[in-house]
Design an enzyme around this catalytic site. Structure first.
Site, PDB file in Angstrom:
ATOM      1  N   ALA A  68       0.873  -1.172   0.000  1.00 27.08           N
ATOM      2  CA  ALA A  68       0.000   0.000   0.000  1.00 27.08           C
ATOM      3  C   ALA A  68       0.911   1.224   0.000  1.00 27.08           C
ATOM      4  CB  ALA A  68      -0.872  -0.017   1.245  1.00 27.08           C
ATOM      5  N   GLY A 111       0.671  -4.918   1.073  1.00 25.47           N
ATOM      6  CA  GLY A 111      -0.556  -4.965   0.274  1.00 25.47           C
ATOM      7  C   GLY A 111      -0.344  -5.619  -1.084  1.00 25.47           C
ATOM      8  N   GLU A 114      -0.652  -9.192  -0.443  1.00 23.74           N
ATOM      9  CA  GLU A 114      -2.069  -9.428  -0.130  1.00 23.74           C
ATOM     10  C   GLU A 114      -2.926  -9.377  -1.389  1.00 23.74           C
ATOM     11  OE1 GLU A 114      -1.713  -6.328   2.898  1.00 23.74           O
ATOM     12  OE2 GLU A 114      -2.637  -7.711   4.321  1.00 23.74           O
ATOM     13  N   GLU A 134       4.911  -5.066   7.140  1.00 21.21           N
ATOM     14  CA  GLU A 134       4.197  -4.035   7.902  1.00 21.21           C
ATOM     15  C   GLU A 134       4.762  -3.838   9.297  1.00 21.21           C
ATOM     16  OE1 GLU A 134       2.748  -6.357   6.011  1.00 21.21           O
ATOM     17  OE2 GLU A 134       1.061  -5.489   4.903  1.00 21.21           O
TER      18      GLU A 134
HETATM   19  N1  CO8 Z   1       4.605   3.232  -0.765  1.00 17.81           N
HETATM   20  C1  CO8 Z   1       4.987   4.389  -1.316  1.00 17.81           C
HETATM   21  N2  CO8 Z   1       6.097   4.518  -2.063  1.00 17.81           N
HETATM   22  C2  CO8 Z   1       6.858   3.440  -2.218  1.00 17.81           C
HETATM   23  C3  CO8 Z   1       6.532   2.189  -1.657  1.00 17.81           C
HETATM   24  C4  CO8 Z   1       5.322   2.107  -0.899  1.00 17.81           C
HETATM   25  N3  CO8 Z   1       4.898   0.943  -0.365  1.00 17.81           N
HETATM   26  N4  CO8 Z   1       7.496   1.313  -1.977  1.00 17.81           N
HETATM   27  C5  CO8 Z   1       8.403   1.976  -2.730  1.00 17.81           C
HETATM   28  N5  CO8 Z   1       8.018   3.264  -2.879  1.00 17.81           N
HETATM   29  C6  CO8 Z   1       8.716   4.322  -3.607  1.00 17.81           C
HETATM   30  C7  CO8 Z   1       9.927   4.823  -2.836  1.00 17.81           C
HETATM   31  O1  CO8 Z   1       9.551   5.753  -1.862  1.00 17.81           O
HETATM   32  C8  CO8 Z   1      10.760   5.418  -3.956  1.00 17.81           C
HETATM   33  O2  CO8 Z   1      10.218   6.672  -4.281  1.00 17.81           O
HETATM   34  P1  CO8 Z   1      11.194   7.951  -4.447  1.00 17.81           P
HETATM   35  O3  CO8 Z   1      12.029   7.606  -5.649  1.00 17.81           O
HETATM   36  O4  CO8 Z   1      10.243   9.071  -4.693  1.00 17.81           O
HETATM   37  O5  CO8 Z   1      11.984   8.044  -3.209  1.00 17.81           O
HETATM   38  C9  CO8 Z   1      10.474   4.482  -5.129  1.00 17.81           C
HETATM   39  O6  CO8 Z   1       9.255   3.805  -4.815  1.00 17.81           O
HETATM   40  C10 CO8 Z   1      11.539   3.431  -5.333  1.00 17.81           C
HETATM   41  O7  CO8 Z   1      11.719   2.759  -4.097  1.00 17.81           O
HETATM   42  P2  CO8 Z   1      13.154   2.533  -3.400  1.00 17.81           P
HETATM   43  O8  CO8 Z   1      14.077   3.652  -3.754  1.00 17.81           O
HETATM   44  O9  CO8 Z   1      12.920   2.265  -1.952  1.00 17.81           O
HETATM   45  O10 CO8 Z   1      13.631   1.216  -4.166  1.00 17.81           O
HETATM   46  P3  CO8 Z   1      14.662   0.126  -3.637  1.00 17.81           P
HETATM   47  O11 CO8 Z   1      14.950  -0.744  -4.802  1.00 17.81           O
HETATM   48  O12 CO8 Z   1      15.799   0.749  -2.927  1.00 17.81           O
HETATM   49  O13 CO8 Z   1      13.846  -0.739  -2.528  1.00 17.81           O
HETATM   50  C11 CO8 Z   1      11.919  -1.913  -1.675  1.00 17.81           C
HETATM   51  C12 CO8 Z   1      12.744  -1.510  -2.919  1.00 17.81           C
HETATM   52  C13 CO8 Z   1      12.727  -2.859  -0.803  1.00 17.81           C
HETATM   53  C14 CO8 Z   1      10.668  -2.618  -2.176  1.00 17.81           C
HETATM   54  C15 CO8 Z   1      11.554  -0.645  -0.868  1.00 17.81           C
HETATM   55  O14 CO8 Z   1      11.000   0.328  -1.756  1.00 17.81           O
HETATM   56  C16 CO8 Z   1      10.555  -0.873   0.221  1.00 17.81           C
HETATM   57  O15 CO8 Z   1      10.910  -1.396   1.278  1.00 17.81           O
HETATM   58  N6  CO8 Z   1       9.266  -0.452   0.022  1.00 17.81           N
HETATM   59  C17 CO8 Z   1       8.261  -0.507   1.031  1.00 17.81           C
HETATM   60  C18 CO8 Z   1       7.753  -1.946   1.196  1.00 17.81           C
HETATM   61  C19 CO8 Z   1       6.718  -1.991   2.314  1.00 17.81           C
HETATM   62  O16 CO8 Z   1       7.023  -1.753   3.459  1.00 17.81           O
HETATM   63  N7  CO8 Z   1       5.456  -2.334   1.957  1.00 17.81           N
HETATM   64  C20 CO8 Z   1       4.376  -2.418   2.894  1.00 17.81           C
HETATM   65  C21 CO8 Z   1       3.568  -1.167   2.889  1.00 17.81           C
HETATM   66  S1  CO8 Z   1       2.298  -1.116   4.146  1.00 17.81           S
HETATM   67  C22 CO8 Z   1       1.069  -2.071   3.489  1.00 17.81           C
HETATM   68  O17 CO8 Z   1       1.162  -2.559   2.404  1.00 17.81           O
HETATM   69  C23 CO8 Z   1      -0.150  -2.254   4.342  1.00 17.81           C
HETATM   70  C24 CO8 Z   1      -1.259  -2.936   3.582  1.00 17.81           C
HETATM   71  C25 CO8 Z   1      -2.570  -2.906   4.289  1.00 17.81           C
HETATM   72  C26 CO8 Z   1      -3.212  -1.538   4.319  1.00 17.81           C
HETATM   73  C27 CO8 Z   1      -3.825  -1.141   2.996  1.00 17.81           C
HETATM   74  C28 CO8 Z   1      -4.434   0.253   3.065  1.00 17.81           C
HETATM   75  C29 CO8 Z   1      -4.739   0.766   1.678  1.00 17.81           C
END
Ligand code: CO8
Length: 260
Positions: A68, A111, A114, A134
């Site tokens: 998400a 998400g 999921e 999460e």
């Molecule tokens: N949300 C928003 N932006 C994101 C997300 C995300 N989940 N994941 C990546 N991005 C963005 C980054 O912020 C970055 O943006 P910017 O260039 O503007 O800084 C861009 O995508 C590229 O990401 P990274 O630079 O971080 O790329 P890397 O290759 O270094 O890392 C990863 C890749 C490991 C996937 C890393 O991006 C990461 O850890 N992402 C987050 C993963 C995460 O924690 N997901 C869980 C989110 S919470 C959730 O899903 C709850 C679900 C239930 C609730 C639903 C309600 C709607």
């Protein structure tokens, strides 16, 4: 081919493909993606008889969906989060009768994992990674992860993944039964279309009955599931396709289903 702003949708043959199109955010699932993806699935399900199977995938080669959209949720107050419609649409996907295949091309986290588990079959590229991170963000899964992951891989492994946020690769996901199959990244979409086309050959109402029965197995007791299956099994006799399918076998020819 229909353009939305956060997804792309196209129908070719009997197969619809929906691509989450936010590669710059690793296809993070914001409210707009949810609204567009869910309405595209509902439209294809109800108003597009020629699309018989739906494939969901992510754009780019890095992510199916990295969760998400954290930026959309980060500063919400409890009251705003609780009252928000961020989660509302996803459960509507449960009402889609046509089979949905998740073609997981990269990160399927939070998400994203999921969403894949909401689909009926998960096909993974060898580059795919799955996880419920999460806990590392100070929250818990909220789109079904604690329930569907537990049903998919069992309590102990689901507990470990959810309590540590550890990611697993495609081979491990296949080994523990989270995904149906792993294919080389370059062949993922071709394999997904091949699988979808195979399913699309069969009687649409029969495919939908079979899907519904399998889903009942996840939700009901064995006794109720068996009763449900039996009713659906005999109800196939109300369809032309049952006569055609069995008739073709007896006459030693290929069936020509009319999807009625
Ligand atoms: N949300 C928003 N932006 C994101 C997300 C995300 N989940 N994941 C990546 N991005 C963005 C980054 O912020 C970055 O943006 P910017 O260039 O503007 O800084 C861009 O995508 C590229 O990401 P990274 O630079 O971080 O790329 P890397 O290759 O270094 O890392 C990863 C890749 C490991 C996937 C890393 O991006 C990461 O850890 N992402 C987050 C993963 C995460 O924690 N997901 C869980 C989110 S919470 C959730 O899903 C709850 C679900 C239930 C609730 C639903 C309600 C709607």
């Amino acid at each position: 081919r229909v353009g939305f702003s956060s997804i792309e949708a196209e129908v070719e043959g009997g197969v619809a493909t929906i691509t989450v199109a936010r590669p710059e955010a690793l296809n993070a699932l914001n409210k707009q993606v949810m609204q567009e993806l869910v309405s595209a699935c509902l439209f294809l399900d109800r108003n597009h008889p020629s699309a018989k199977v739906i494939i969901v995938t992510g754009s780019g080669d890095k992510a199916f969906a990295a969760g998400a959209d954290i930026k959309e949720m980060a500063t919400l107050s409890y009251a705003d989060a609780y009252n928000s419609s961020l989660l509302n649409g996803w459960e509507t996907l449960r009402t889609v009768r046509k089979p949905i295949i998740a073609a997981v091309n990269g990160y399927a986290l939070g998400g994203g994992c999921e969403l894949a588990m909401m689909c009926d079959i998960i096909l993974a590229s060898d580059k795919a990674q799955f996880g419920q991170p999460e806990i590392t963000l100070g929250v818990i899964p909220g789109m079904g992860g604690t329930q569907r992951l537990t049903r998919a891989v069992g309590k102990s492994r689901a507990m470990e993944m959810i309590l540590t946020g550890q990611r697993i690769g495609a081979a491990e996901a296949e080994r523990i039964g989270l995904v149906s199959r792993v294919v080389p990244a370059a062949e993922l979409m071709a394999e997904a279309r091949k699988l979808a086309s195979k399913i699309a050959e069969f009687s649409t109402p029969v495919v939908e009955k079979a899907k519904e029965c399998v889903l009942v197995a996840q939700e009901q007791s064995l006794g109720e599931g068996l009763r449900f299956e039996k009713r659906e099994f005999w109800s196939c006799w109300a369809l032309d396709d049952q006569k055609e399918g069995m008739g073709a076998f007896v006459q030693k020819r290929k069936p020509a289903f009319t999807h009625k």
